[in-house]
Design a protein around this motif. Structure first.
Motif, mmCIF file in Angstrom:
data_model
loop_
_atom_site.group_PDB
_atom_site.id
_atom_site.type_symbol
_atom_site.label_atom_id
_atom_site.label_comp_id
_atom_site.label_asym_id
_atom_site.label_seq_id
_atom_site.Cartn_x
_atom_site.Cartn_y
_atom_site.Cartn_z
ATOM 1 N N UNK A 19 0.830 -1.205 0.000
ATOM 2 C CA UNK A 19 0.000 0.000 0.000
ATOM 3 C C UNK A 19 0.864 1.254 0.000
ATOM 4 N N UNK A 20 1.956 1.205 0.763
ATOM 5 C CA UNK A 20 2.864 2.360 0.819
ATOM 6 C C UNK A 20 3.450 2.631 -0.574
ATOM 7 N N UNK A 21 3.859 1.548 -1.283
ATOM 8 C CA UNK A 21 4.448 1.706 -2.618
ATOM 9 C C UNK A 21 3.424 2.274 -3.591
ATOM 10 N N UNK A 22 2.189 1.772 -3.515
ATOM 11 C CA UNK A 22 1.120 2.263 -4.397
ATOM 12 C C UNK A 22 0.862 3.735 -4.153
ATOM 13 N N UNK A 23 0.805 4.125 -2.850
ATOM 14 C CA UNK A 23 0.566 5.533 -2.494
ATOM 15 C C UNK A 23 1.684 6.419 -3.025
ATOM 16 N N UNK A 24 2.945 5.960 -2.856
ATOM 17 C CA UNK A 24 4.078 6.741 -3.348
ATOM 18 C C UNK A 24 4.021 6.914 -4.871
ATOM 19 N N UNK A 25 3.609 5.874 -5.592
ATOM 20 C CA UNK A 25 3.511 5.952 -7.048
ATOM 21 C C UNK A 25 2.417 6.934 -7.453
ATOM 22 N N UNK A 26 1.300 6.900 -6.722
ATOM 23 C CA UNK A 26 0.194 7.830 -7.026
ATOM 24 C C UNK A 26 0.656 9.272 -6.821
ATOM 25 N N UNK A 27 1.351 9.513 -5.697
ATOM 26 C CA UNK A 27 1.865 10.854 -5.407
ATOM 27 C C UNK A 27 2.838 11.294 -6.499
ATOM 28 N N UNK A 28 3.710 10.348 -6.934
ATOM 29 C CA UNK A 28 4.716 10.669 -7.958
ATOM 30 C C UNK A 28 4.036 11.110 -9.259
ATOM 31 N N UNK A 29 3.013 10.362 -9.701
ATOM 32 C CA UNK A 29 2.355 10.689 -10.958
ATOM 33 C C UNK A 29 1.523 11.964 -10.856
ATOM 34 N N UNK A 30 0.975 12.260 -9.647
ATOM 35 C CA UNK A 30 0.239 13.518 -9.459
ATOM 36 C C UNK A 30 1.196 14.699 -9.570
ATOM 37 N N UNK A 31 2.351 14.582 -8.887
ATOM 38 C CA UNK A 31 3.355 15.652 -8.947
ATOM 39 C C UNK A 31 3.838 15.832 -10.380
ATOM 40 N N UNK A 32 4.095 14.690 -11.075
ATOM 41 C CA UNK A 32 4.604 14.733 -12.455
ATOM 42 C C UNK A 32 3.574 15.385 -13.385
ATOM 43 N N UNK A 33 2.280 15.153 -13.071
ATOM 44 C CA UNK A 33 1.224 15.719 -13.896
ATOM 45 C C UNK A 33 1.216 17.238 -13.835
ATOM 46 N N UNK A 34 1.491 17.789 -12.648
ATOM 47 C CA UNK A 34 1.438 19.243 -12.477
ATOM 48 C C UNK A 34 2.775 19.914 -12.797
ATOM 49 N N UNK A 35 3.868 19.208 -12.590
ATOM 50 C CA UNK A 35 5.191 19.822 -12.784
ATOM 51 C C UNK A 35 5.653 19.702 -14.241
ATOM 52 N N UNK A 36 5.518 18.483 -14.809
ATOM 53 C CA UNK A 36 5.991 18.263 -16.181
ATOM 54 C C UNK A 36 4.922 18.748 -17.151
ATOM 55 N N UNK A 37 5.232 19.705 -18.013
ATOM 56 C CA UNK A 37 4.237 20.233 -18.944
ATOM 57 C C UNK A 37 3.893 19.201 -20.014
ATOM 58 N N UNK A 38 2.681 19.192 -20.522
ATOM 59 C CA UNK A 38 2.293 18.250 -21.587
ATOM 60 C C UNK A 38 3.075 18.552 -22.867
#
Length: 218
Positions: A19-38
């Motif tokens: 669960x911890x790994x899944x949560x960390x991956x979700x956080x990573x992709x959320x951050x990447x979505x807002x930081x990395x421009x399309x």
């Protein structure tokens, strides 16, 4: 019970870490979505172009490999077809030599009957050689086709002369006077010697043709 508790604890611990790994991956992709421009339109077009070029190169590679495999398969098939004809010619040559030998040492009628059976086998081999050459001719064009036509003509000539000069009126009795017998079969032996020479030349032509498709000389 202790073992069950231990296993249950281990499973629970594994689930917690998962669960911890899944949560960390979700956080990573959320951050990447807002930081990395399309990707921009130009970037998308460039990526699409790159993918199309890769697909085209892959298709070209597949097509080349298919042609190579097809050519190799055809070459192997033609090599095998030539081998069949070579077997006919080889058996014909050996059969003629057997007939010659039997005529030279025939002592009684049964020896000539044995020789006559071999004569029929030689005729059959020559007939099959012509038929197999005609099948081979269908698979060739240009110079190769002309070469096969020439070989067909030569084999058919040997076949015709063998029937006329050897099979026809083949001796059935051994003259008790040896000199008379030798004289009576001389024409058959001479004809066989000449025909074997012609058939040997045809064998050499087939050898060269066979080698063209990767066949090894014996």
């Amino acid at each position: 019970m202790a073992d069950v508790s231990l296993i249950s604890g281990t499973i629970a611990e594994f689930i917690d870490w998962a669960l911890i790994i899944v949560i960390l991956m979700i956080v990573y992709y959320i951050i990447r979505l807002f930081i990395v421009p399309p990707p921009s339109k130009e970037e998308r077009l460039a990526k699409q172009k790159g993918l199309e070029e890769q697909r085209a190169k892959f298709g070209e590679w597949v097509g080349t490999k298919f042609k190579e495999r097809k050519h190799k398969a055809q070459k192997e098939q033609r090599k095998g077809d030539v081998s069949v004809v070579k077997d006919n010619i080889k058996d014909g040559l050996e059969g003629m030599e057997d007939v010659r030998s039997l005529l030279n040492r025939a002592m009684k009628k049964s020896d000539l009957e044995k020789a006559k059976k071999v004569v029929h086998k030689v005729k059959d081999e020559l007939h099959h050689a012509v038929g197999n050459l005609r099948l081979l001719r269908r698979k060739h064009e240009g110079d190769d086709r002309e070469k096969i036509n020439k070989i067909i003509t030569n084999v058919h000539t040997v076949e015709t002369e063998f029937i006329e000069k050897v099979e026809k009126d083949f001796p059935e009795e051994v003259d008790p006077v040896h000199t008379k017998y030798v004289t009576s079969v001389a024409k058959y032996i001479t004809a066989i010697d000449n025909l074997r020479g012609n058939l040997g030349n045809i064998w050499n032509e087939l050898e060269d043709f066979h080698e063209k498709f990767g066949g090894a000389k014996p």
